[in-house]
Enzyme design. Structure first.
Site, PDB file in Angstrom:
ATOM      1  N   GLU A  73     -18.466 -55.168  28.588  1.00 23.08           N
ATOM      2  CA  GLU A  73     -19.728 -55.030  29.308  1.00 23.08           C
ATOM      3  C   GLU A  73     -19.527 -55.222  30.813  1.00 23.08           C
ATOM      4  O   GLU A  73     -20.119 -54.494  31.617  1.00 23.08           O
ATOM      5  CB  GLU A  73     -20.747 -56.048  28.764  1.00 23.08           C
ATOM      6  N   GLU A  91     -17.965 -52.154  32.039  1.00 19.37           N
ATOM      7  CA  GLU A  91     -18.952 -51.071  32.103  1.00 19.37           C
ATOM      8  C   GLU A  91     -19.834 -51.236  33.344  1.00 19.37           C
ATOM      9  O   GLU A  91     -20.138 -50.265  34.046  1.00 19.37           O
ATOM     10  CB  GLU A  91     -19.821 -51.071  30.835  1.00 19.37           C
ATOM     11  N   CYS A 127     -27.235 -56.663  23.360  1.00 20.18           N
ATOM     12  CA  CYS A 127     -26.798 -57.531  22.249  1.00 20.18           C
ATOM     13  C   CYS A 127     -27.938 -57.910  21.332  1.00 20.18           C
ATOM     14  O   CYS A 127     -27.708 -58.313  20.204  1.00 20.18           O
ATOM     15  CB  CYS A 127     -26.189 -58.835  22.725  1.00 20.18           C
ATOM     16  N   SER A 133     -26.668 -50.893  27.993  1.00 22.20           N
ATOM     17  CA  SER A 133     -25.215 -50.919  27.905  1.00 22.20           C
ATOM     18  C   SER A 133     -24.809 -50.263  26.593  1.00 22.20           C
ATOM     19  O   SER A 133     -25.454 -50.458  25.561  1.00 22.20           O
ATOM     20  CB  SER A 133     -24.729 -52.365  27.930  1.00 22.20           C
ATOM     21  N   LYS A 173     -30.732 -58.768  13.185  1.00 21.00           N
ATOM     22  CA  LYS A 173     -29.326 -58.428  12.934  1.00 21.00           C
ATOM     23  C   LYS A 173     -29.164 -57.728  11.587  1.00 21.00           C
ATOM     24  O   LYS A 173     -28.239 -56.963  11.386  1.00 21.00           O
ATOM     25  CB  LYS A 173     -28.457 -59.692  12.975  1.00 21.00           C
ATOM     26  N   GLU A 210     -29.819 -54.304  12.487  1.00 17.20           N
ATOM     27  CA  GLU A 210     -28.676 -53.781  13.245  1.00 17.20           C
ATOM     28  C   GLU A 210     -27.512 -53.459  12.306  1.00 17.20           C
ATOM     29  O   GLU A 210     -26.876 -52.405  12.423  1.00 17.20           O
ATOM     30  CB  GLU A 210     -28.215 -54.806  14.296  1.00 17.20           C
ATOM     31  N   GLU A 265     -25.156 -46.164  13.391  1.00 14.98           N
ATOM     32  CA  GLU A 265     -24.385 -46.108  14.652  1.00 14.98           C
ATOM     33  C   GLU A 265     -23.363 -47.232  14.734  1.00 14.98           C
ATOM     34  O   GLU A 265     -22.438 -47.182  15.543  1.00 14.98           O
ATOM     35  CB  GLU A 265     -25.300 -46.264  15.872  1.00 14.98           C
ATOM     36  N   CYS A 298     -31.139 -66.512  21.751  1.00 15.04           N
ATOM     37  CA  CYS A 298     -30.804 -66.620  20.322  1.00 15.04           C
ATOM     38  C   CYS A 298     -31.082 -68.012  19.759  1.00 15.04           C
ATOM     39  O   CYS A 298     -31.344 -68.157  18.563  1.00 15.04           O
ATOM     40  CB  CYS A 298     -29.340 -66.289  20.098  1.00 15.04           C
TER      41      CYS A 298
END
Lengths: 171, 594
Positions: free
Chosen positions: B282, B285, B302, B322, B361, B364, B369, B506
């Site tokens: 990251e 990037e 994230c 990102s 999550k 996710e 993907e 989190c």
């Protein structure tokens, strides 16, 4: 659907709804006119579809969950397409004693619907009413503003047939 | 008498209190805890449950203390026979149409309604009412909605609309038939739900729960034909102790690793390591975007709740995200390639479990993907609550167990990895490494205080090689919405933005332990304690910067090459998409009023 589609619906009724919403936009607490807007939408479309509620949501910037809350709270709002005629069976005490339940069963069978539903041909929406003040004629039903009394199963079927033929003749 | 000070009497005792408070606030400050249910300090006053009623002399009926302001000379009684009886009746009426299946309910033992009922002394029932019979909504990968357990306090509805500004949940229908649901009675899966799970955290009963995977994981653990691998997210270690009666902010890292081995996992890894890896990618990037005129501001990706929120409410901003996968999905990618190669096992025979503070999550993990060369990267994602339950259920003595270390090569981590769990942590970790990548030198002071703490939106300006880098951090989706409206008005203002869907980051995730008896969901004191566990772990670590992690260096040397290499892109980066869920997409989400 999303906001980007708001102006693409291409139905003049949406143009009219938009005009109405725009006329309220500068009022204080614009969002508090939601009920008025939903009334206007129901006048235009006959009921509140998901599409219509999404449209109002985007145009007034009110989340659909809140619009759905209002639309389901008030009995006045129809969430399904309504038939040309509304058939209401009186379930008041006098009618009930005189066999309103049988009248309702006959109608359910004849129209092929449950309470609140619209027949496949789009002509009838079936509903219930509390006392309509015609206890002397019990059991009664109303079709739109017309009262029919002293009902029997045969009589109910012949009344429905009459409306059905009229509707088909008109179409 | 000081200005703004008034005299009130509680239970015939005289007190001086500040004007402008509610009776409940004044009572709280004086050590009288009036029972409550629909009230929450972070949410608007609903006054729906009437549990917090008190007697006020001269008032014609009992007064809801959450809503009534204190008045000079007010005589309040919190505990008379009449008020105790009335309160007891109110709670019993709430219980009336409740399933009362406590012994088979997931929240048995940590249910607010159960506690309330006990504190009212409801040991005998006087009423029995009609029960609710609704279908449970299991459509979502993350959140289960069970209206039968709902007592209509409306806390989830206010959480979803006021704190998170998602407004997926509303109260539909009226009277006995009122139900909390998404618009059009659609399933949570099709709705605008972002899976953050804050409805679960704030619910006093079990009307919302995570989609549970613990039984499936128990099944896997007894399957000898597969290699069982687990990785544990940073913030889990700061919170799981609360499920075992430990003080909030007790770092239970070693106990978690030891327990996971006892549960039967073959390899116990630390998601902190892949947090370091995320930072490598990251930060690289970010530097690339800044130096080559890429899309700015770059926004972190994230937090899967935030990613879905952006995809559906700000679809025009997708290019700002990102492309890095989250630490969990990077862990999956590395486990099923690099690590599989190291142990010589076909990735199809590896089951990877993520232990996360998060319900999103689960969503996710199921996103195609995130797959790695056709294999699912994270087979199961458990919440902190689920792991705590598994440890208890397996009879492991968590509190007294000897702490253990995670396994390498996905174990050792730096202080930068562990602070991912608190709001501002990803930003701080990224700054530490980006500074090095740009200047070739280490930052003098590793701490970036400006991005720490619980301010809704935090900003900082950094001077790196005479370049001004402007950053912002938001936590909670209401704050994120506010920040996005600033970004849309001033696209040049920031280079880099960190957003976490949950309040506090989190550590306040939708999968974290339910609050203990003496605290409330989203209690900032508890969140601060959890955060300090992570910052203390950072302070105690000799390695503070992700690029100093020797196993990260080895991973790049042996396998990935360098950050943003072709292989890194294939395994560690992904793409996001515009989404048009069925339901609202308001043009802009109104900023929270200050």
């Amino acid at each position: 659907m999303s906001c980007n589609d708001c102006n693409k619906v291409g139905d003049p009724r949406y143009d009219e709804l938009k005009l109405y919403i725009d006329s309220l936009r500068d009022k204080p607490h614009f969002e508090s006119y939601l009920i008025a807007v939903l009334h206007r939408a129901q006048e235009l479309f006959g009921y509140l579809s998901e599409e219509t509620m999404n449209y109002v949501s985007c145009d007034m910037n009110i989340p659909t969950a809140q619009i759905w809350g209002v639309a389901t709270f008030y009995h006045f709002f129809n969430l399904t397409k309504q038939g040309k005629h509304t058939v209401s069976v009186c379930m008041g005490t006098a009618c009930y004693v005189k066999g309103a339940a049988d009248v309702l069963e006959t109608l359910k069978k004849e129209l092929g619907v449950e309470i609140g539903e619209t027949s496949d041909d789009g002509i009838f929406t079936l509903g219930e009413a509390r006392c309509v003040g015609a206890c002397g004629l019990a059991p009664v039903m109303m079709i739109d503003d017309e009262i029919y009394g002293d009902l029997t199963a045969d009589k109910v079927i012949s009344i429905i047939k009459k409306y059905r033929e009229e509707a088909k003749g008109a179409a | 008498m000081k200005a703004n000070e008034i005299t009130i009497y509680i239970n015939n005792k005289q007190y001086k209190v500040q004007k402008g408070q509610t009776v409940m606030q004044a009572a709280d400050s004086l050590g009288y805890h009036i029972p409550r249910l629909c009230y929450h300090p972070k949410l608007s006053i609903e006054g729906a449950c009437r549990v917090c009623i008190v007697e006020v002399e001269g008032a014609k009926s009992f007064v809801a203390s959450c809503a009534a302001p204190v008045v000079d000379g007010m005589r309040i009684h919190t505990n008379t026979k009449a008020i105790r009886q009335a309160r007891r009746d109110i709670v019993e009426l709430i219980l009336d149409n409740h399933p009362q299946d406590c012994h088979t309910c997931e929240r048995d033992g940590n249910c607010e309604l159960q506690r309330l009922s006990a504190s009212m002394g409801i040991s005998k029932r006087f009423f029995e009412g009609e029960r609710k019979h609704y279908e449970e909504d299991h459509s979502s990968k993350s959140v289960v909605r069970n209206p039968n357990k709902c007592i209509l306090c409306g806390r989830c509805v206010r959480m979803c609309s006021q704190i998170q500004k998602v407004t997926n949940l509303g109260l539909a229908g009226r009277g006995f038939e009122t139900v909390v649901m998404p618009a059009f009675e659609q399933g949570m899966e099709d709705s605008v739900c972002v899976n953050c799970g804050q409805c679960i955290n704030i619910c006093p009963t079990a009307a919302f729960l995570e989609q549970g995977h613990s039984e499936a994981v128990f099944d896997i653990l007894s399957d000898d034909s597969v290699v069982k691998v687990v990785n544990v997210a940073p913030s889990v270690r700061a919170a799981i102790g609360e499920s075992f009666g430990l003080e909030a902010g007790t770092n239970c890292e070693g106990q978690i690793f030891a327990s996971l081995r006892k549960l039967g996992f073959d390899y116990v890894f630390d998601t902190n390591f892949t947090a370091d890896l995320t930072i490598m990618e990251e930060a690289a990037e970010l530097v690339e975007r800044i130096t080559t005129g890429g899309v700015l501001p770059m926004i972190t990706s994230c937090s899967p709740g935030w990613v879905k929120c952006l995809e559906q409410f700000h679809p025009d901003m997708v290019a700002h995200l990102s492309t890095c996968k989250s630490p969990m999905s990077m862990a999956g990618a590395i486990i099923k390639t690099y690590f599989a190669g190291k142990i010589g096992v076909d990735p199809k025979h590896i089951v990877n479990v993520g232990v996360m503070p998060c319900t999103a999550k689960k969503y996710e993990a199921a996103r195609p993907e995130m797959n790695t060369d056709g294999n699912i990267s994270t087979d199961y994602s458990l919440t902190t609550r689920e792991l705590a339950w598994m440890i208890k259920s397996a009879g492991i003595d968590f509190v007294n167990i000897k702490p253990e270390e995670p396994d390498n090569p996905i174990g050792l981590s730096t202080g930068a990895g562990v602070i991912f769990g608190a709001t501002g942590g990803v930003m701080e970790a990224a700054i530490r490494t980006a500074y090095y990548m740009i200047t070739g030198k280490e930052m003098g002071e590793v701490k970036v205080e400006a991005v720490r703490g619980f301010e809704g939106i935090k900003e900082a300006t950094l001077d790196i090689n005479d370049m001004e880098i402007r950053v912002a951090v938001a936590h909670g989706l209401g704050n994120a919405a506010k920040l996005m409206s600033i970004v849309k008005k001033h696209p040049e203002r920031y280079h880099f933005i960190e957003i976490m869907a949950c309040p506090g980051g989190c550590i306040g995730g939708g999968g974290q332990p339910y609050p203990m008896t003496n605290s409330i969901p989203l209690d900032e004191k508890s969140l601060a304690k959890r955060a300090s566990a992570l910052y203390n772990s950072d302070d105690a670590n000799e390695l503070r910067r992700s690029h100093e992690n020797p196993f990260i260096k080895t991973l790049y040397d042996e396998f990935l090459g360098e950050p943003l290499s072709e292989k890194s892109h294939r395994l560690l980066h992904t793409h996001y998409q515009r989404r048009e869920p069925n339901g609202i997409i308001p043009k802009e989400i109104e900023p929270l009023s200050a």
